[in-house]
Motif scaffolding. Structure first.
Motif, PDB file in Angstrom:
ATOM      1  N   LEU A   1       0.803  -1.232   0.000  1.00  0.00           N
ATOM      2  CA  LEU A   1       0.000   0.000   0.000  1.00  0.00           C
ATOM      3  C   LEU A   1       0.833   1.279   0.000  1.00  0.00           C
ATOM      4  CD1 LEU A   1      -3.074  -0.480   2.383  1.00  0.00           C
ATOM      5  CD2 LEU A   1      -2.952  -0.717  -0.092  1.00  0.00           C
ATOM      6  N   HIS A   2       2.105   1.177   0.332  1.00  0.00           N
ATOM      7  CA  HIS A   2       2.921   2.403   0.375  1.00  0.00           C
ATOM      8  C   HIS A   2       4.201   2.220  -0.435  1.00  0.00           C
ATOM      9  CE1 HIS A   2       4.387   6.087   2.846  1.00  0.00           C
ATOM     10  NE2 HIS A   2       5.117   5.984   1.749  1.00  0.00           N
ATOM     11  N   THR A   3       4.190   2.734  -1.667  1.00  0.00           N
ATOM     12  CA  THR A   3       5.431   2.744  -2.453  1.00  0.00           C
ATOM     13  C   THR A   3       5.584   4.108  -3.114  1.00  0.00           C
ATOM     14  OG1 THR A   3       4.702   2.193  -4.702  1.00  0.00           O
ATOM     15  CG2 THR A   3       4.881   0.354  -3.121  1.00  0.00           C
TER      16      THR A   3
ATOM     17  N   PHE B   1       4.189  15.825   7.841  1.00  0.00           N
ATOM     18  CA  PHE B   1       5.587  16.023   8.226  1.00  0.00           C
ATOM     19  C   PHE B   1       6.305  16.909   7.210  1.00  0.00           C
ATOM     20  CE2 PHE B   1       9.952  14.294   7.528  1.00  0.00           C
ATOM     21  CZ  PHE B   1      10.533  14.681   8.721  1.00  0.00           C
ATOM     22  N   TYR B   2       5.825  16.855   5.963  1.00  0.00           N
ATOM     23  CA  TYR B   2       6.512  17.529   4.858  1.00  0.00           C
ATOM     24  C   TYR B   2       5.904  18.893   4.572  1.00  0.00           C
ATOM     25  CZ  TYR B   2       8.480  12.907   3.756  1.00  0.00           C
ATOM     26  OH  TYR B   2       9.137  11.713   3.811  1.00  0.00           O
ATOM     27  N   VAL B   3       6.701  19.733   3.948  1.00  0.00           N
ATOM     28  CA  VAL B   3       6.193  20.971   3.357  1.00  0.00           C
ATOM     29  C   VAL B   3       5.640  20.623   1.982  1.00  0.00           C
ATOM     30  CG1 VAL B   3       6.972  23.174   2.365  1.00  0.00           C
ATOM     31  CG2 VAL B   3       7.789  22.448   4.637  1.00  0.00           C
TER      32      VAL B   3
ATOM     33  N   GLN C   1       1.644   8.273  -1.984  1.00  0.00           N
ATOM     34  CA  GLN C   1       1.645   8.384  -0.515  1.00  0.00           C
ATOM     35  C   GLN C   1       2.339   9.660  -0.047  1.00  0.00           C
ATOM     36  OE1 GLN C   1       0.135   6.861   1.695  1.00  0.00           O
ATOM     37  NE2 GLN C   1      -0.209   4.711   1.200  1.00  0.00           N
ATOM     38  N   ASP C   2       2.292   9.863   1.258  1.00  0.00           N
ATOM     39  CA  ASP C   2       3.014  10.967   1.913  1.00  0.00           C
ATOM     40  C   ASP C   2       2.535  12.341   1.436  1.00  0.00           C
ATOM     41  OD1 ASP C   2       4.501   9.028   3.174  1.00  0.00           O
ATOM     42  OD2 ASP C   2       6.199   9.186   1.820  1.00  0.00           O
ATOM     43  N   GLY C   3       1.305  12.406   0.933  1.00  0.00           N
ATOM     44  CA  GLY C   3       0.775  13.693   0.475  1.00  0.00           C
ATOM     45  C   GLY C   3       1.218  14.082  -0.915  1.00  0.00           C
TER      46      GLY C   3
ATOM     47  N   THR D   1       0.726   5.397   8.379  1.00  0.00           N
ATOM     48  CA  THR D   1       1.601   4.665   7.466  1.00  0.00           C
ATOM     49  C   THR D   1       3.029   4.637   7.993  1.00  0.00           C
ATOM     50  OG1 THR D   1       2.054   4.282   5.126  1.00  0.00           O
ATOM     51  CG2 THR D   1       2.295   6.547   5.893  1.00  0.00           C
ATOM     52  N   HIS D   2       3.773   3.650   7.567  1.00  0.00           N
ATOM     53  CA  HIS D   2       5.132   3.354   8.045  1.00  0.00           C
ATOM     54  C   HIS D   2       5.299   3.778   9.506  1.00  0.00           C
ATOM     55  CE1 HIS D   2       5.900   7.536   7.149  1.00  0.00           C
ATOM     56  NE2 HIS D   2       6.061   7.368   5.868  1.00  0.00           N
ATOM     57  N   HIS D   3       4.502   3.162  10.351  1.00  0.00           N
ATOM     58  CA  HIS D   3       4.526   3.554  11.767  1.00  0.00           C
ATOM     59  C   HIS D   3       5.872   3.199  12.397  1.00  0.00           C
ATOM     60  CE1 HIS D   3       3.361   4.849  15.585  1.00  0.00           C
ATOM     61  NE2 HIS D   3       2.883   3.714  16.071  1.00  0.00           N
TER      62      HIS D   3
ATOM     63  N   SER E   1       6.205  -1.331   1.992  1.00  0.00           N
ATOM     64  CA  SER E   1       7.659  -1.113   1.905  1.00  0.00           C
ATOM     65  C   SER E   1       8.108   0.331   2.013  1.00  0.00           C
ATOM     66  CB  SER E   1       8.172  -1.672   0.580  1.00  0.00           C
ATOM     67  OG  SER E   1       7.715  -0.876  -0.504  1.00  0.00           O
ATOM     68  N   ASP E   2       7.272   1.293   1.560  1.00  0.00           N
ATOM     69  CA  ASP E   2       7.741   2.671   1.405  1.00  0.00           C
ATOM     70  C   ASP E   2       8.920   2.721   0.426  1.00  0.00           C
ATOM     71  OD1 ASP E   2       7.892   5.392   1.717  1.00  0.00           O
ATOM     72  OD2 ASP E   2       8.743   5.350   3.738  1.00  0.00           O
ATOM     73  N   GLY E   3       9.027   1.725  -0.421  1.00  0.00           N
ATOM     74  CA  GLY E   3      10.174   1.656  -1.334  1.00  0.00           C
ATOM     75  C   GLY E   3       9.872   2.262  -2.690  1.00  0.00           C
TER      76      GLY E   3
ATOM     77  N   SER F   1      -1.823   8.488   6.480  1.00  0.00           N
ATOM     78  CA  SER F   1      -0.984   9.614   6.870  1.00  0.00           C
ATOM     79  C   SER F   1       0.455   9.257   7.210  1.00  0.00           C
ATOM     80  CB  SER F   1      -1.594  10.326   8.088  1.00  0.00           C
ATOM     81  OG  SER F   1      -0.868  11.518   8.344  1.00  0.00           O
ATOM     82  N   HIS F   2       1.376   9.945   6.540  1.00  0.00           N
ATOM     83  CA  HIS F   2       2.721  10.093   7.093  1.00  0.00           C
ATOM     84  C   HIS F   2       2.572  11.220   8.108  1.00  0.00           C
ATOM     85  CE1 HIS F   2       7.330  10.697   6.525  1.00  0.00           C
ATOM     86  NE2 HIS F   2       6.932  11.141   7.693  1.00  0.00           N
ATOM     87  N   MET F   3       2.626  10.870   9.364  1.00  0.00           N
ATOM     88  CA  MET F   3       2.174  11.771  10.415  1.00  0.00           C
ATOM     89  C   MET F   3       3.088  12.993  10.571  1.00  0.00           C
ATOM     90  SD  MET F   3       0.720   9.132  13.271  1.00  0.00           S
ATOM     91  CE  MET F   3       2.335   8.526  13.773  1.00  0.00           C
TER      92      MET F   3
HETATM   93 ZN    ZN Z   1       6.438   8.613   4.269  1.00  0.00          ZN
END
Ligand code: ZN
Length: 532
Positions: A82-84, A184-186, A111-113, A242-244, A406-408, A212-214
């Motif tokens: 779910l997260h790549t 977390f990101y701008v 992901q990650d916005g 996500t990726h806790h 994976s976030d890969g 959410s990437h928190m």
């Molecule tokens: Zn992330």
């Protein structure tokens, strides 16, 4: 439809019941089927026709065009990630070799916005490849915010928020599976919870989820978990951390509390879940990880201006040093490794302490902070940050609410020094946490890689080995399967993945890629069923 498919389809119309001769395209014989539900494995044959599984049972009658002898090895549903960040490499490597050789058959991006807009056009271009794996996407809140507000640190006006909502609505219609945030990101960091709730509602109304990437995975991780839960609760949609992870030694062990928050929320009816990669290091850009949000406001030109101003540079250096000390840096410049760098290939694979020593500088936190400013000034780099505790990795993985992701990315083999998660996430769980540590049963681990993520995004026809499901299948050797990618040598394929089918087509046979590209773009609930 190929002639063979057409004939076999015609044959199926003539057959009164299943299992007459010659009616399978592929049959896997004598497998230990781990079906994705978490139920104990059972011995069976699995037959495929076209893109679907049509029969599962012991000693199935009938012949197949192609027979795969499992010889008691494990047959599972293809893994769903779910997260790549697959869009980074999928156009260069549409066979996504690193994922296929982990048994992954479906990748989610966005992901990650961060997602391309308009999403529909992007998905069409992926479909044109076509890739070897199935591909789906979320719509990124950061991308939507940037399209309307740029990188400004302010709240949207009513009209601006409406435009953001329209962009989310459009992306959901074009096939997004939900809204991702990268608070977390701008520029995601400039958004209030209320803003996210308003947009999450739009995604939820179209059947999507929020991931959410928190905002803060270090000192503020508990508040961030509360915020992620609140977005689900107030936005009336499923929500996922996500990726806790818990970043920074000072907070190690706190996953006991974050999991308690998740459990409490679930008990009162908030649908909150977790995904995770099985490593004690994270990876993202140096600037994103180590700069405070104010340091990145306004975009690259503003950042350059800030770095050229002596007083602002000093303030920034102090902030970066603080993050190296207490957060992603793990208190030691040796714990920050360069993964990729556009302007100086010699930095790749080295840690900041080594780079400083090579340049005749002291490997102190302050010197490392100055080095980070210099690197960002010259174009930036991606880092790997060793600042996660193993105890937290295990506690989070063991939770029944956690799935594996994976976030890969899809690397070009041999290029840069990416986080090994791109090559190893799924086999690593099977090798280290199932076989070696016994933290999970094989069935639990497979469930976290298949039916759990499938159910999360409403993929009703994938994630289980069952007649009628799409034939995304992985045959693996449970005694051998393992990751080989390390932080020192990340470009190494996993071992023990014997065969992989995507939509009924073999993409890995005898441990080798076939080169076939049967993957499809998957579109989310808003595209599948138009709602009023
Ligand atoms: Zn992330």
């Amino acid at each position: 439809m190929s002639l063979r498919r057409a004939l076999s389809f015609a044959a199926s119309l003539l057959a009164v019941s299943a299992a007459s001769a010659q009616d399978y395209d592929v049959v896997v014989r004598d497998a230990r089927v781990v079906d994705g539900t978490g139920a104990p494995w059972f011995r069976a044959d699995v037959a495929v026709r076209g893109d679907a599984v049509i029969a599962v049972g012991p000693s199935l009658g009938g012949e197949a065009e192609r027979t795969i002898h499992a010889r008691g090895r494990v047959l599972a549903p293809g893994f769903i990630d779910l997260h790549t960040h697959a869009r980074r490499g999928i156009f260069e490597v549409p066979t996504a070799d690193n994922y296929l050789l982990q048994g992954v058959t479906t990748l989610f991006d966005g992901q990650d916005g961060s997602s391309p807009l308009p999403l529909g056009e992007h998905l069409d271009s992926v479909a044109m490849l076509p890739p070897a794996v199935n591909f789906g996407s979320f719509v990124g809140h950061g991308a939507v915010r940037e399209a309307v507000l740029g990188r400004e640190d302010r709240a949207p006006t009513k009209q601006e928020l409406d435009r953001m909502a329209d962009l989310v609505r459009q992306a959901m219609r074009e096939g997004a599976f939900g809204l991702s945030t990268g608070l977390f990101y701008v520029p995601g960091a400039f958004a209030t919870t209320d803003e996210v709730v308003a947009l999450a509602r739009v995604a939820g109304a179209a059947g999507g989820i929020h991931v959410s990437h928190m905002r803060d995975e270090a000192a503020g991780v508990l508040d961030s978990v509360r915020e992620t839960i609140a977005i689900g609760e107030r936005g009336s949609l499923p929500t996922q951390i996500t990726h806790h992870k818990i970043i920074g030694r000072a907070g190690w062990g706190r996953s006991a509390e974050t999991l308690r928050l998740v459990e409490q929320a679930r008990r009162r009816g908030v649908d909150v879940t977790i995904d995770q990669y099985p490593y004690t290091a994270s990876s993202t850009s140096l600037a994103a990880a180590l700069f405070p949000a104010w340091g990145l406001e306004g975009g690259p030109d503003e950042v350059s201006r800030r770095l050229a101003d002596l007083a602002e540079r000093q303030r920034l250096r102090a902030a970066v040093a603080g993050k190296i000390d207490a957060e992603r840096g793990g208190g030691d410049p040796a714990r920050i490794q360069i993964a990729a760098c556009s302007f100086d290939g010699a930095l790749v694979g080295r840690d900041l302490a080594t780079v400083l020593r090579e340049r005749g500088r002291e490997p102190t936190v302050d010197e490392a902070a100055e080095l980070v400013l210099e690197i960002v000034e010259r174009g930036g780099a991606t880092g790997i940050f060793h600042a996660i505790g193993e105890e937290d990795v295990e506690r989070i993985l063991a939770s029944p609410f956690t799935m594996v992701a994976s976030d890969g990315e899809v690397p070009v083999f041999g290029e840069g020094a990416p986080h090994p998660r791109s090559y190893g996430t799924f086999p690593r769980v099977l090798a280290v946490y199932v076989r070696e540590k016994g933290l999970l049963t094989l069935e639990q681990a497979v469930q976290k890689m298949t039916s759990l993520p499938a159910a999360r995004v409403g993929l009703a026809d994938r994630g289980l080995v069952r007649p009628g499901m799409k034939a995304d299948l992985v045959l693996l050797d449970p005694a051998i399967v393992r990751d080989h990618a390390t932080f020192e040598r990340p470009h190494a394929y996993a071992e023990g993945i014997v065969a992989v089918l995507v939509n009924g087509v073999p993409v890995v046979e005898d441990g080798r890629l076939t080169g076939a590209r049967p993957g499809r773009v998957l579109r989310g609930p808003g595209a599948r069923s138009p709602r009023p």
